[in-house]
Structure formats: C-alpha cells, structure tokens
Design a protein around this motif. Sequence first.
Motif, PDB file in Angstrom:
ATOM      1  N   LYS A  25       0.823  -1.209   0.000  1.00 22.71           N
ATOM      2  CA  LYS A  25       0.000   0.000   0.000  1.00 22.71           C
ATOM      3  C   LYS A  25       0.859   1.263   0.000  1.00 22.71           C
ATOM      4  CE  LYS A  25      -4.111  -1.860   2.324  1.00 22.71           C
ATOM      5  NZ  LYS A  25      -5.057  -1.644   3.445  1.00 22.71           N
ATOM      6  N   LEU A  26       2.046   1.171   0.596  1.00 24.24           N
ATOM      7  CA  LEU A  26       2.952   2.321   0.667  1.00 24.24           C
ATOM      8  C   LEU A  26       3.815   2.453  -0.588  1.00 24.24           C
ATOM      9  CD1 LEU A  26       4.153   1.838   4.346  1.00 24.24           C
ATOM     10  CD2 LEU A  26       2.661   3.658   3.524  1.00 24.24           C
ATOM     11  N   ALA A  29       3.326   5.402  -3.303  1.00 26.73           N
ATOM     12  CA  ALA A  29       3.787   6.725  -2.874  1.00 26.73           C
ATOM     13  C   ALA A  29       5.308   6.803  -2.912  1.00 26.73           C
ATOM     14  CB  ALA A  29       3.277   7.026  -1.467  1.00 26.73           C
ATOM     15  N   ALA A  32       6.313   7.177  -6.560  1.00 27.42           N
ATOM     16  CA  ALA A  32       5.881   8.440  -7.168  1.00 27.42           C
ATOM     17  C   ALA A  32       6.719   9.629  -6.709  1.00 27.42           C
ATOM     18  CB  ALA A  32       4.410   8.695  -6.846  1.00 27.42           C
ATOM     19  N   ALA A  33       7.337   9.524  -5.544  1.00 27.34           N
ATOM     20  CA  ALA A  33       8.107  10.648  -4.995  1.00 27.34           C
ATOM     21  C   ALA A  33       9.431  10.802  -5.738  1.00 27.34           C
ATOM     22  CB  ALA A  33       8.357  10.433  -3.512  1.00 27.34           C
ATOM     23  N   ASP A 357      -3.873   6.938   5.760  1.00 22.81           N
ATOM     24  CA  ASP A 357      -4.070   6.682   4.337  1.00 22.81           C
ATOM     25  C   ASP A 357      -2.724   6.628   3.641  1.00 22.81           C
ATOM     26  OD1 ASP A 357      -3.236   9.352   3.978  1.00 22.81           O
ATOM     27  OD2 ASP A 357      -5.295  10.096   3.980  1.00 22.81           O
ATOM     28  N   ALA A 358      -2.756   6.356   2.336  1.00 21.47           N
ATOM     29  CA  ALA A 358      -1.524   6.186   1.569  1.00 21.47           C
ATOM     30  C   ALA A 358      -0.709   7.465   1.520  1.00 21.47           C
ATOM     31  CB  ALA A 358      -1.863   5.703   0.162  1.00 21.47           C
ATOM     32  N   GLU A 359      -1.367   8.606   1.449  1.00 20.78           N
ATOM     33  CA  GLU A 359      -0.638   9.873   1.333  1.00 20.78           C
ATOM     34  C   GLU A 359       0.172  10.166   2.589  1.00 20.78           C
ATOM     35  OE1 GLU A 359      -1.444  14.641   0.462  1.00 20.78           O
ATOM     36  OE2 GLU A 359      -3.098  13.204   0.397  1.00 20.78           O
ATOM     37  N   THR A 360      -0.483  10.099   3.754  1.00 19.52           N
ATOM     38  CA  THR A 360       0.235  10.386   5.002  1.00 19.52           C
ATOM     39  C   THR A 360       1.251   9.287   5.314  1.00 19.52           C
ATOM     40  OG1 THR A 360      -1.547   9.352   6.276  1.00 19.52           O
ATOM     41  CG2 THR A 360      -1.666  11.728   5.956  1.00 19.52           C
ATOM     42  N   GLY A 362       2.841   7.290   3.117  1.00 22.22           N
ATOM     43  CA  GLY A 362       3.967   7.402   2.200  1.00 22.22           C
ATOM     44  C   GLY A 362       4.889   8.543   2.572  1.00 22.22           C
ATOM     45  N   ALA A 363       4.315   9.676   2.998  1.00 22.41           N
ATOM     46  CA  ALA A 363       5.143  10.825   3.397  1.00 22.41           C
ATOM     47  C   ALA A 363       5.994  10.481   4.610  1.00 22.41           C
ATOM     48  CB  ALA A 363       4.248  12.028   3.685  1.00 22.41           C
TER      49      ALA A 363
END
Length: 371
Positions: A25-26, A29, A32-33, A357-360, A362-363
Amino acid sequence: MTDARRLLILHDSPAFGGHELMFLKLLPALLAAPDFNDVLLCFPEGNRRFAEALAPFAGGKLRLAPWGWAKRPAAPYLGGFRRGFVRAIQHIVAIERPDAVLLLQGRIENCVVPTLALPRDLHLVGYIPMAHLLRDMGRNGLGDIARRRLYRRPDRFVVPSHAVATQIAQAGGRHPAIVVENWVTPPPAPTRADVRARLDLPADRPVALFLGRLEARQKGLDLLAEAMRRQSGGLRKWTFVFVGDGPDRALIDSLAATPGLDIRAPGWSDAGTDYLAAADVLLMPSRWEGVPLVMLEAMDYGVPLLTSDIDVFREYLPDICRMDFAKDDLAAALDHLLAPEARTAFHQSVRNRPKADAETGGAALLEALRG
C-alpha cells in the motif's frame, strides 16, 4: 539530491502476510516521490505470493530481484555465520551503491544477515510491525540480550503504532521510530440479515466471532476457551463462530463438546469480512500483537471488539473493549458490549481516531528514508 540517488529494499521471509500487504500500500507513494529514481527490491524467489503482488509495480523506477536467500531458524544467533549470504549483500552494495536501505522485517529476526553485513555508514531503515521482548512473550529473556545489537543498528525505524515505537526503545533501539499507521479498505459491509442467511448463522442470537489463526500461545485461544467453559452457563444465548485454521484447531473441536455452548467452526474462509459483518462482537484474546488488520476491519465495520488488555489494544480501543480473559467475567463483558451506551462509546472512539491513508503513510516512510 542527485540523479543517482538509489534505494535498496531487502526482504528475506518466505511468508506473505499483513506486513507485506501494508508495504504494498505504501509502495506507490514511494515510487511516485522524487526522492529516489532507482529502487531495487530483493526478496526470496520462493515467495510467489509476494512476487505476484509486486509484478504490477515492476518497471520504471522499480527493479525486482528474486534471490535464493531466506531467513532461517535461530537467525539472531547464527545469522553472522551465513558467509554466502553476507557475500551476497556485500556484492549487491558494491554494484548498486545505494544511498539508503529499507529492510522489510516481520520481526527483528528477519533480515538479520543484512543488518549485520551492511556498511555502518549506509543509512538503514527497519520497517517492523512488532518488537515485543521475549520475556513478555513467555520465553527465555536471555534472547533479548542477543537481539539488542540488531535493534541498535538501524538509523530509523518505521512502525505501525506508538505502542511498537515504545517496544523498539525497550528492546534496545537507539534511533527514532516513525509511526506509519496501518489502514484497511474492506468492501462495503453487506446487511447483517442477508449475510447471516448466506453463512447459515442464526438471525435471532448475538454472534461472537474469532477470526484468524487458531493458535493458543500468541492468540490466547486457550484463555478464551477456558473463559467460555468457566462461564458457559451465562453464554447460552450466544453463538460463537471460529473462522480460521491453525495448530490448535483441536482446542476448538474439544470446546464444541461443552454442554450449553453453541459453537460453529467452519474452518478457514476467504469471506472473512462477511463474517465480520455478521458479528456482534469480534474476540481478540491475544497475548501480543502488532497492529492486526482484522482489528481495523472490525472498527471500519463498526463491530465492537472484546480484547485482552495489551498495549496495542489500549492505544486503539476504549476501556469497555478490554478485559482479562483469565480472570474477568466473559459473559458480563459480552453482554455489556450489546448495550446501546457501550456501542455508542465504541463508535465515538472510532470516529475520533485520525484516519491513516496512503498519502500520510507514504510521506512518513519517505521522511524515515531521507534520514
């Protein structure tokens, strides 16, 4: 940041489970970074489920490298003697020249050889879902001493909860642990009446569900079974459903013979979320856990849990959801969770939790990898 910035990801488990699912799931992200423009992921060639799950991500930044190395028993004690594995790690580092390494570790016993063999000046991050001391798991605490050097090496840890971050520090970790919470996306819950009819469960009785590996030592199945025998007279209105399989299946078969208990044990099922939607309460009498995905699925479906009083459950669940299965009144605890005020308190607790979620996630993972 240079154009040559590279990330090496190492995995040595032949198993595929919740930890691997969360990494997948991670992964989008991470890819993409702009932090890394080349990512090499090495994993055991025998782990076919992981290979199949990774295949859609291959290409572009991500290169997949199945290898013949995998974790062996007694890794914390014997890992340093696996000379062939050590040479393989040294060869990969010499060829790839990574800027950072991410270890996918189900426990500290995973990736022992890379932990010991990687250069000390290479930024190392351990992604680990649980770090309980052996003495807290009822095992010989001398093993905790052997594991301390493994916890000291990573420059960062990525963990699924604050409880695990505390475990890391207690186990010997000297560097920060960044929390990347687990999250789930179960399918929409079917209506209770429909799913109970489909699963051949009674429409007019409360259902208590155990879902997962039928195993006593970690999952506390022996504590639950004894509590059910002890309180059988107060449990006659309940239907207990055990969905899963494992080494202690015979314990459930024996429990089913207890007079007055209505027990269903259908075995393992791919319809786990259907059973969750049919349940009034999910039972988790575990002696230790990381952040179990089934707990999060139950919370997402609004199904109250009755759990043991361990760190991760204290972090995620209100007091009404926890008990001592060896001493407390199981029948009273279950009945309390049927009461409207208890269910309201549970639902309010779930709503108040920040959503992962994936956004937080992944960051936070990228923050750990940057050092």
